[in-house]
Design an enzyme around this catalytic site. Structure first.
Site, short mmCIF file in Angstrom:
data_model
loop_
_atom_site.label_atom_id
_atom_site.label_comp_id
_atom_site.label_asym_id
_atom_site.label_seq_id
_atom_site.Cartn_x
_atom_site.Cartn_y
_atom_site.Cartn_z
N LYS A 23 0.84 -1.20 0.00
CA LYS A 23 0.00 0.00 0.00
C LYS A 23 0.88 1.25 0.00
O LYS A 23 1.61 1.50 0.95
CB LYS A 23 -0.91 0.05 1.24
CG LYS A 23 -1.92 1.18 1.11
CD LYS A 23 -2.55 1.57 2.42
CE LYS A 23 -1.82 2.65 3.14
NZ LYS A 23 -1.87 3.99 2.51
N GLY A 52 7.24 4.52 8.26
CA GLY A 52 6.35 5.64 8.52
C GLY A 52 6.59 6.18 9.91
O GLY A 52 7.70 6.08 10.44
N SER A 53 5.54 6.73 10.50
CA SER A 53 5.70 7.41 11.79
C SER A 53 5.84 6.40 12.93
O SER A 53 5.32 5.28 12.86
CB SER A 53 4.50 8.31 12.05
OG SER A 53 3.34 7.53 12.14
N THR A 54 6.51 6.81 13.99
CA THR A 54 6.66 5.96 15.17
C THR A 54 5.30 5.65 15.79
O THR A 54 5.06 4.53 16.25
CB THR A 54 7.59 6.66 16.18
OG1 THR A 54 8.89 6.75 15.57
CG2 THR A 54 7.73 5.89 17.48
N GLU A 55 4.39 6.63 15.72
CA GLU A 55 3.05 6.45 16.29
C GLU A 55 2.33 5.27 15.62
O GLU A 55 1.82 4.37 16.30
CB GLU A 55 2.29 7.76 16.04
CG GLU A 55 0.99 7.89 16.73
CD GLU A 55 0.24 9.11 16.18
OE1 GLU A 55 0.83 9.93 15.45
OE2 GLU A 55 -0.95 9.20 16.48
N GLY A 66 3.77 2.99 13.77
CA GLY A 66 4.62 1.81 13.99
C GLY A 66 4.26 1.11 15.30
O GLY A 66 4.20 -0.12 15.37
N GLU A 82 10.51 0.67 10.11
CA GLU A 82 11.49 1.74 9.87
C GLU A 82 10.75 3.03 10.19
O GLU A 82 9.86 3.44 9.45
CB GLU A 82 11.97 1.68 8.42
CG GLU A 82 13.33 2.31 8.22
CD GLU A 82 13.24 3.78 7.95
OE1 GLU A 82 13.30 4.55 8.93
OE2 GLU A 82 13.08 4.15 6.79
N CYS A 142 13.49 10.69 7.14
CA CYS A 142 13.52 10.13 8.50
C CYS A 142 14.91 10.24 9.11
O CYS A 142 15.04 10.41 10.32
CB CYS A 142 13.04 8.69 8.51
SG CYS A 142 13.84 7.67 7.28
N GLU A 153 10.05 14.98 15.81
CA GLU A 153 10.38 14.98 14.38
C GLU A 153 9.51 16.04 13.69
O GLU A 153 8.28 15.94 13.72
CB GLU A 153 10.08 13.59 13.81
CG GLU A 153 10.62 13.36 12.44
CD GLU A 153 10.39 11.92 11.96
OE1 GLU A 153 9.31 11.36 12.21
OE2 GLU A 153 11.30 11.38 11.31
P1 NDP Z 1 2.03 7.51 8.80
O1 NDP Z 1 2.88 6.68 9.67
O2 NDP Z 1 0.63 7.76 9.20
O3 NDP Z 1 1.98 6.89 7.33
C1 NDP Z 1 2.83 5.89 6.81
C2 NDP Z 1 2.01 4.85 6.06
O4 NDP Z 1 1.19 4.11 6.97
C3 NDP Z 1 1.06 5.43 5.03
O5 NDP Z 1 0.96 4.56 3.93
C4 NDP Z 1 -0.23 5.49 5.82
O6 NDP Z 1 -1.36 5.56 5.00
C5 NDP Z 1 -0.18 4.18 6.58
N1 NDP Z 1 -1.02 4.13 7.77
C6 NDP Z 1 -1.59 5.15 8.46
N2 NDP Z 1 -2.27 4.67 9.52
C7 NDP Z 1 -2.14 3.32 9.51
C8 NDP Z 1 -2.60 2.25 10.35
N3 NDP Z 1 -3.33 2.49 11.43
N4 NDP Z 1 -2.25 0.99 10.03
C9 NDP Z 1 -1.50 0.73 8.96
N5 NDP Z 1 -1.03 1.68 8.13
C10 NDP Z 1 -1.34 2.96 8.39
O7 NDP Z 1 2.76 8.87 8.55
P2 NDP Z 1 2.06 10.23 8.10
O8 NDP Z 1 1.97 10.24 6.67
O9 NDP Z 1 0.77 10.50 8.83
O10 NDP Z 1 3.11 11.27 8.64
C11 NDP Z 1 3.05 11.66 10.00
C12 NDP Z 1 4.42 11.90 10.53
O11 NDP Z 1 5.17 10.71 10.50
C13 NDP Z 1 5.24 12.88 9.73
O12 NDP Z 1 4.97 14.18 10.07
C14 NDP Z 1 6.63 12.45 10.06
O13 NDP Z 1 7.03 13.04 11.26
C15 NDP Z 1 6.51 10.96 10.25
N6 NDP Z 1 6.91 10.18 9.07
C16 NDP Z 1 8.06 9.49 9.14
C17 NDP Z 1 8.49 8.77 8.06
C18 NDP Z 1 9.74 8.01 8.09
O14 NDP Z 1 10.24 7.62 7.06
N7 NDP Z 1 10.28 7.76 9.25
C19 NDP Z 1 7.75 8.76 6.80
C20 NDP Z 1 6.51 9.47 6.85
C21 NDP Z 1 6.13 10.15 7.95
P3 NDP Z 1 -1.90 7.03 4.58
O15 NDP Z 1 -0.80 7.71 3.85
O16 NDP Z 1 -3.01 6.73 3.69
O17 NDP Z 1 -2.27 7.72 5.85
#
Ligand code: NDP
Length: 478
Positions: A181, A233-236, A238, A255, A289, A386
């Site tokens: 996805k 993606g985000s730690t939250e 994760g 990651e 990141c 971050e």
């Molecule tokens: P998210 O962690 O929400 O998004 C990463 C991926 O996870 C996207 O494909 C997202 O879908 C998907 N996702 C969201 N919620 C869920 C869930 N409950 N279960 C499974 N998958 C999910 O990051 P955000 O885009 O909201 O960014 C928020 C913050 O995270 C940023 O401001 C930044 O600080 C950090 N971030 C860090 C990254 C890194 O590489 N370490 C990369 C991106 C963000 P969708 O896009 O449709 O929401």
């Protein structure tokens, strides 16, 4: 005399964007029941309508991936799998310009970066893993065990194609099939990649792409037919995924976020260091990141570095991402811009000194001028959280021990940088820093052969290199 650059826009005519996209499941395009718009963050122009994947769409994709794993992909030799990966890599190179323009339109990053970093590195990941597919017994991974089977992969919006390559290439090389996805705001290059899979004749169901939002990602995480989850993606999010996966037999790699320390010792070569600081935080609008988002300066050189840094930042060209002269493009979404504004307002409210480059910002789209905060203390939110934007928090130190103390004082542990003329300084500091990736006298350098990942809240496991391969096999690295 002041010379100005003439605009040098890349043509967008090399890409064809369909008005509506479905999911790519079992080698075919499947219509979605609901849709959302994807926009160009530099102009807010609607580019296309993307299918919003439901739990039923995810289920269909998982069944297709299982069928492909059982009937075709797991039966192929490593040599045959490698041929497909080589083919994908070559097609990505042939279509590099198309990928670069599409990535820039959908993400907002400068064409200079999508053309020279994202796309070539993505192809390099497929070449690298193609080479391993028939040599796994020499990779130091436990080849007496099998691939996991069906892998669910969820990727973010900051490096859409590159994160896809980081995930799909090792999964296929080791014999897994995939349900991926992309992020909601950046699905288009993943959908172009689906066309590449068709063009390469990849057996149906080996790669499935289900577009959507967080609920689609959650449906992948919670699907009982998935054997392993790989998330960036985000730690939250994760942490949510770790909780969901804990009571199951699924494997997991995460990651996550970072708050990288970029440490400048008094003996560093200042001009080169200033370039490295700029690359460390302003590359990809700071949506990185492993960005060097905390600059930790030795007091003896702090004034000189800051003066040169400000002068350099005033030369950063912000604007049209398709212009080949642009250094800093658009912020990826209105939500991300709001988050950057919230955190920078908190920086001012908590007493740090704000300075932004003197640049005109376009009126449409989402933009943020390159900014630094001085006088930052470790308690400030801008030193702890971050920001994921073009914002640098500057701290200072007197002794090397204080630099390490400050650098490690974070819940994250993804990256760090050290600037010093002395090898002994560098070797000593790398041993003290709790970060998965440490650069010395450079920053943000990536290679498919080099494992990438973090300590603490920056995640679990490694991607890339031999370590990354082992995450896609049931055994662990020898
Ligand atoms: P998210 O962690 O929400 O998004 C990463 C991926 O996870 C996207 O494909 C997202 O879908 C998907 N996702 C969201 N919620 C869920 C869930 N409950 N279960 C499974 N998958 C999910 O990051 P955000 O885009 O909201 O960014 C928020 C913050 O995270 C940023 O401001 C930044 O600080 C950090 N971030 C860090 C990254 C890194 O590489 N370490 C990369 C991106 C963000 P969708 O896009 O449709 O929401």
């Amino acid at each position: 005399m002041n010379f100005e650059y003439a605009a040098a826009p890349e043509s967008r005519s090399v890409v064809k964007i369909d008005p509506v996209y479905g999911h790519f499941i079992n080698g075919k395009w499947v219509s979605g029941s609901a849709h959302f718009n994807t926009i160009n963050p530099a102009t807010e122009e609607v580019l296309s309508s993307i299918a919003l994947g439901s739990a039923a769409d995810v289920d269909t994709a998982v069944k297709a991936a299982r069928n492909a794993f059982d009937k075709s992909w797991s039966k192929l030799s490593g040599r045959e799998r490698g041929k497909y990966l080589f083919r994908i890599a070559r097609i990505m190179q042939e279509r590099a310009r198309e990928f670069a323009v599409l990535e820039t339109l959908d993400n907002g990053k400068p064409i200079r970066e999508s053309r020279d970093v994202d796309v070539p590195l993505s192809a390099a990941h497929f070449f690298y893993h193609a080479g391993w597919a028939d040599k796994l017994e020499y990779a130091g991974v436990d080849t007496t065990t099998a691939p996991h089977g069906v892998v669910g992969q969820i990727i973010p919006w900051n490096f859409p194609l590159l994160m896809l390559a980081w995930k799909v290439a090792p999964a296929l090389a080791t014999g897994n099939t995939v349900v991926l996805k992309p992020a909601e705001t950046t699905s288009l290059t993943a959908l172009l990649f689906a066309q590449v899979c068709q063009q390469a004749g990849l057996p149906d169901g080996v790669v499935n792409i289900v577009t959507g939002d967080g609920s689609t990602g959650s449906a992948i995480v919670n699907h009982p037919g998935i054997d392993k989850i790989a998330f960036t993606g985000s730690t939250e999010v994760g942490k949510l995924i770790a909780r969901a996966v804990a009571p199951t037999n699924k494997s997991l790699t995460l990651e996550l976020g970072g708050k990288g320390a970029n440490i400048v010792f008094g003996d560093a070569a200042i001009d080169e260091t200033v370039e490295g600081i700029v690359n460390g935080i302003f590359f990809n609008q700071g949506h990185v990141c492993c960005a060097g988002s905390r600059l930790i300066l030795q007091e003896s050189v702090a004034d000189e570095v800051l003066e040169k840094l400000k002068r350099r930042m005033d030369k950063i060209r912000v604007g049209d991402p398709l212009d080949k002269n642009t250094d800093l493009g658009a912020i990826n979404s209105a939500e991300q811009l709001a988050k950057i504004r919230e955190l920078t307002a908190a920086g001012e409210a908590e007493g740090a000194g704000r300075w932004s480059a003197n640049c005109a910002l376009p009126t449409n789209g989402f933009w943020f001028a390159p900014t630094i905060f001085t006088g930052v203390t470790q308690a400030h939110r801008i030193a702890r959280e971050e920001i994921f934007g073009p914002v640098l928090s500057v701290l200072t130190f007197r002794t090397p021990a204080e630099a390490i103390e400050k650098a490690n004082n974070t819940p994250f542990g993804l990256s760090a940088g050290i600037w010093s003329e002395k090898g002994s300084n560098i070797l000593w500091a790398t041993q003290q820093l709790r970060a998965g990736v440490i650069w010395a006298n450079t920053f943000n350098k990536f290679d498919p052969a080099s494992p990438f990942g973090g300590y603490k809240e920056s995640g679990w496991g490694r991607e890339g290199g031999r370590h990354g391969l082992s995450a896609y096999l049931k055994g662990s690295a020898k």
